[in-house]
Enzyme design. Structure first.
Site, PDB file in Angstrom:
ATOM      1  N   GLU A   1      18.450 -17.133  -8.079  1.00 31.65           N
ATOM      2  CA  GLU A   1      18.030 -15.776  -8.428  1.00 31.65           C
ATOM      3  C   GLU A   1      17.513 -15.721  -9.871  1.00 31.65           C
ATOM      4  O   GLU A   1      16.507 -15.064 -10.149  1.00 31.65           O
ATOM      5  CB  GLU A   1      19.208 -14.812  -8.198  1.00 31.65           C
ATOM      6  CG  GLU A   1      18.979 -13.368  -8.584  1.00 31.65           C
ATOM      7  CD  GLU A   1      17.812 -12.690  -7.864  1.00 31.65           C
ATOM      8  OE1 GLU A   1      17.254 -13.260  -6.910  1.00 31.65           O
ATOM      9  OE2 GLU A   1      17.445 -11.580  -8.281  1.00 31.65           O
TER      10      GLU A   1
ATOM     11  N   CYS B   1       0.821  -1.224   0.000  1.00 25.75           N
ATOM     12  CA  CYS B   1       0.000   0.000   0.000  1.00 25.75           C
ATOM     13  C   CYS B   1       0.852   1.271   0.000  1.00 25.75           C
ATOM     14  O   CYS B   1       1.947   1.300   0.546  1.00 25.75           O
ATOM     15  CB  CYS B   1      -0.866   0.065   1.237  1.00 25.75           C
ATOM     16  SG  CYS B   1      -1.836  -1.403   1.524  1.00 25.75           S
TER      17      CYS B   1
ATOM     18  N   ASN C   1      -1.829   1.816   5.951  1.00 31.32           N
ATOM     19  CA  ASN C   1      -0.976   0.710   5.496  1.00 31.32           C
ATOM     20  C   ASN C   1      -0.724  -0.176   6.700  1.00 31.32           C
ATOM     21  O   ASN C   1      -0.471   0.331   7.793  1.00 31.32           O
ATOM     22  CB  ASN C   1       0.392   1.216   5.023  1.00 31.32           C
ATOM     23  CG  ASN C   1       0.299   2.057   3.776  1.00 31.32           C
ATOM     24  OD1 ASN C   1      -0.769   2.214   3.211  1.00 31.32           O
ATOM     25  ND2 ASN C   1       1.422   2.610   3.368  1.00 31.32           N
TER      26      ASN C   1
ATOM     27  N   LYS D   1      13.766 -14.522 -10.810  1.00 34.45           N
ATOM     28  CA  LYS D   1      13.517 -13.411 -11.746  1.00 34.45           C
ATOM     29  C   LYS D   1      12.537 -13.846 -12.829  1.00 34.45           C
ATOM     30  O   LYS D   1      11.582 -13.163 -13.129  1.00 34.45           O
ATOM     31  CB  LYS D   1      14.813 -13.014 -12.422  1.00 34.45           C
ATOM     32  CG  LYS D   1      15.651 -11.875 -12.113  1.00 34.45           C
ATOM     33  CD  LYS D   1      15.300 -10.719 -11.302  1.00 34.45           C
ATOM     34  CE  LYS D   1      14.561 -10.912 -10.043  1.00 34.45           C
ATOM     35  NZ  LYS D   1      15.107 -10.486  -8.832  1.00 34.45           N
TER      36      LYS D   1
HETATM   37  C1  F6R Z   1      12.452 -10.265  -6.025  1.00 37.57           C
HETATM   38  C2  F6R Z   1      12.189  -9.298  -4.996  1.00 37.57           C
HETATM   39  C3  F6R Z   1      11.781  -9.780  -3.645  1.00 37.57           C
HETATM   40  C4  F6R Z   1      12.533  -8.990  -2.558  1.00 37.57           C
HETATM   41  C5  F6R Z   1      12.026  -9.382  -1.166  1.00 37.57           C
HETATM   42  C6  F6R Z   1      12.795  -8.692  -0.075  1.00 37.57           C
HETATM   43  O1  F6R Z   1      12.820  -9.669  -7.224  1.00 37.57           O
HETATM   44  O2  F6R Z   1      12.279  -8.127  -5.214  1.00 37.57           O
HETATM   45  O3  F6R Z   1      11.991 -11.140  -3.517  1.00 37.57           O
HETATM   46  O4  F6R Z   1      13.893  -9.259  -2.688  1.00 37.57           O
HETATM   47  O5  F6R Z   1      10.671  -9.056  -1.061  1.00 37.57           O
HETATM   48  O6  F6R Z   1      12.683  -7.311  -0.167  1.00 37.57           O
HETATM   49  P1  F6R Z   1      13.698  -6.353   0.557  1.00 37.57           P
HETATM   50  O7  F6R Z   1      15.041  -6.570  -0.057  1.00 37.57           O
HETATM   51  O8  F6R Z   1      13.177  -4.983   0.315  1.00 37.57           O
HETATM   52  O9  F6R Z   1      13.704  -6.728   2.005  1.00 37.57           O
END
Ligand code: F6R
Length: 612
Positions: A485, A2, A100, A489
């Protein structure tokens, strides 16, 4: 997740809020809404779907509001529809709220209100909260701001809220616990937002609200109190973010822009921290902890998703170079597993947004059990960055595409810097190795730029795999997390089912899937597992699998064996993930574009997962 944008001041609130909500679209959402105080009347407009649809509704209205609140909702309680969208009115319709987070005890509060005769239109916890606030206000004959404070003392859960009040047209009330909220301070005007992106074109002066704080803007003045009603100082910070950093800059998608930004973002991450001339790494953020880190019994990385994959690369780096025992934990599992934390343990959170609810909670738990907690974050001033004892920013710049690309390579760059610096301080690498690793790191941005020149070839390869229904990604050693990874992706932006495995695990099950329809991506660079990976490639080819291999420059042997080869320059084995991940990002991107997917905002995904 949000997004919040709110404004009180002298400008037209509606266009400003709509523009701000568009800036927050990258966070992921399924409906949008706005509440405006127009000629002393509080009106709400909201709609399932994109902000553009909300904008359409407002198009023919004559709006002159100078105070308003806007929201993009990512559904938690109740399906995405017009009714559940925010803002929500109070019972008298003189108050409205955007929210949120999740109010965990909303069901109990709702029951109390139902017993008092209240009715509810939506299935949301948010409508419960605003009706609860109004009920308290009525009962105590107090101000809205006092009612908010009393209500929040009863609430369990996470929230960032902004409340607008018909009876106080130049007032906004905001509060936070666990969900981010930034207040922008202009000339006789105030902006509220989930992050700084909607604010920076108006002001660079911001206040990050802390947990359990309530901010009230009234008669042009900002006042901050905590839930115990004690006044708090507004700590004003200047943000450095520039507008062009959050725009597409001529690229078709943010994701493509961010993939192509990597030579620069990695260089930015290294800047001022590394010098091959003096053979030195300087990590200002953790310099006071480096000696202790070099004596750590154990390092635990906590993270989610792509950041967890970066943590796995960190495991190889720290174990190989600094000989420190490392564990890499999904933050969501760590926090509920009663983890054993011993003296001398370091718990390091890795998070692009610095707001991921599970990572934040894992860190809080580790802190409460006496670990030294560090952070590797991209977003400056984020909750994780502020909770940790110390940390290293990745300086990748804003990442707007939901699929993480440049944040991953920046995280791995920071992990490499930390591991090399720790190893040097501990004496597990000698001066020559230290210097060699520094020189190798400095050469990474140019090598990434070299790989990006093959984008057209990778696009051509992707055309042949656009209609695949499955993919397998295989790698070994430090390239195993890259396989994970690559698979993540592809699945998140193209919706193709993809799995990543350590290449040797293939024989223990996944090999059953191999036939002429199964594309298999190998990371097969010249490193200590090279010969083994070559054997794995032969096993796949023997079963007619179609192989795309990421190989070291000039490797003719593998080229002769596989269907497609993408070359990457040679690099120190421990730094290879910074190169081998690039072709996989491009492959996923082009496949998703050819499948007509919304690459920057894939379905069901949110950029910053602020609920558990
Ligand atoms: C994948 C992606 C998510 C984030 C995950 C953690 O491309 O973006 O898997 O890596 O939600 O997010 P952060 O790094 O912001 O804690």
């Amino acid at each position: 997740m949000c997004g919040i944008v709110a404004y009180v001041g002298h400008r037209e609130a509606a266009p400003l809020i709509i523009k701000g909500l568009k800036r927050l679209e990258y966070r992921g959402y399924d409906s949008a809404g706005i509440a405006l105080l127009d000629e002393n009347q509080l009106n709400i407009y909201k709609k399932k779907g994109k902000v553009a649809e909300l904008e359409n509704i407002l198009k023919d209205k004559k709006l002159h509001a100078k105070t308003g609140i806007g929201h993009t909702r990512w559904a938690t309680h109740g399906e995405p529809n017009d009714v559940n969208a925010h803002p929500h009115y109070s019972h008298s319709e003189t108050l409205a709220i955007i929210h949120n987070g999740i109010i965990e005890n909303y069901a109990a509060i709702k029951q109390v209100l139902i017993n008092k005769g209240y009715t509810f239109e939506s299935a949301t916890d948010t409508e419960v909260l605003i009706k609860f606030i109004e009920d308290i206000k009525k009962h105590n004959a107090c101000s809205t701001e006092e009612a908010v404070r009393l209500a929040l003392n009863e609430v369990v859960g996470a929230y960032a809220i902004v409340i607008i009040d018909e009876e106080n047209p130049d007032q906004l009330i905001a509060a936070r616990k666990g969900s981010p909220l930034v207040i922008g301070i202009g000339e006789n005007e105030y902006f509220f937002a989930s992050d700084a992106t909607p604010i920076i074109e108006y002001t660079k002066e911001v206040v990050y609200l802390d947990d359990f704080e309530i901010a009230v803007v009234k008669n042009g003045k900002l006042n901050i109190r905590n839930l115990q009603n004690q006044e708090k100082d507004a700590f004003i910070e200047t943000i450095e973010l520039e507008l062009e950093a959050i725009e597409k800059g001529g690229y078709e998608h943010f994701m493509l822009k961010e993939i192509f930004e990597q030579p620069r973002s990695i260089a930015d991450c290294l800047r001022g921290r590394i010098s091959s001339e003096n053979a030195h790494i300087q990590l200002g953020g953790i310099s006071n902890h480096l000696e202790k880190l070099s004596k750590a019994k154990r390092i635990v990385f906590v993270a989610c998703g792509t950041s967890w994959h970066a943590g796995l690369v960190g495991e190889y780096l720290f174990e190989e170079l600094a000989r420190i025992n490392v564990e890499v934990e999904y933050a969501s599992e760590f926090r509920y597993r009663n983890p054993i934390i011993k003296e001398g343990d370091f718990v390091i959170a890795i998070s692009q947004s610095g707001e991921t609810a599970d990572t934040l909670a894992a860190l809080e738990l580790a802190k409460s059990r006496g670990a030294t907690i560090l952070g590797i974050c991209n977003v400056v001033g984020s909750s994780i960055a502020r909770l940790t004892d110390a940390g290293v920013y990745t300086h990748a710049g804003p990442e707007i595409g939901v699929a993480s690309t440049k944040a991953f390579t920046a995280q791995v760059t920071v992990l490499a810097l930390m591991a090399i610096a720790t190893a040097h301080s501990k004496g597990t690498i000698n001066e020559d190795e230290y210097r060699r690793l520094i020189i190798e790191l400095e050469s990474i941005p140019d090598k990434v730029a070299d790989i990006l020149t093959q984008a057209e070839e990778i696009k051509d390869i992707s055309k042949l795999f656009t209609f695949a229904s499955n993919f397998i990604f295989l790698g070994r050693g430090v390239n195993f997390p890259v396989a994970l990874e690559g698979a993540l992706k592809l699945k998140e932006i193209s919706y193709i089912h993809a799995e990543g495995y350590p290449a040797a695990e293939m024989k223990h099950g996944p090999i059953a899937l191999i036939d002429e329809d199964m594309p298999v991506v190998f990371i097969a660079t010249k490193d200590s597992s090279y010969e083994k990976v070559v054997s794995n490639i032969q096993e796949v080819k023997a079963r007619k699998g179609r192989v795309i291999a990421v190989v070291s420059k000039g490797d003719k042997d593998i080229k002769g064996m596989v269907d497609f080869a993408i070359e990457v320059p040679m690099a120190h084995e421990m730094l290879q993930p910074l190169l081998t991940v690039i072709p996989l990002q491009l492959l996923s991107y082009y496949i998703a574009v050819l499948r007509g997917r919304n690459v920057d905002q894939p379905r069901n995904l949110a950029k910053s997962v602020t609920v558990e």
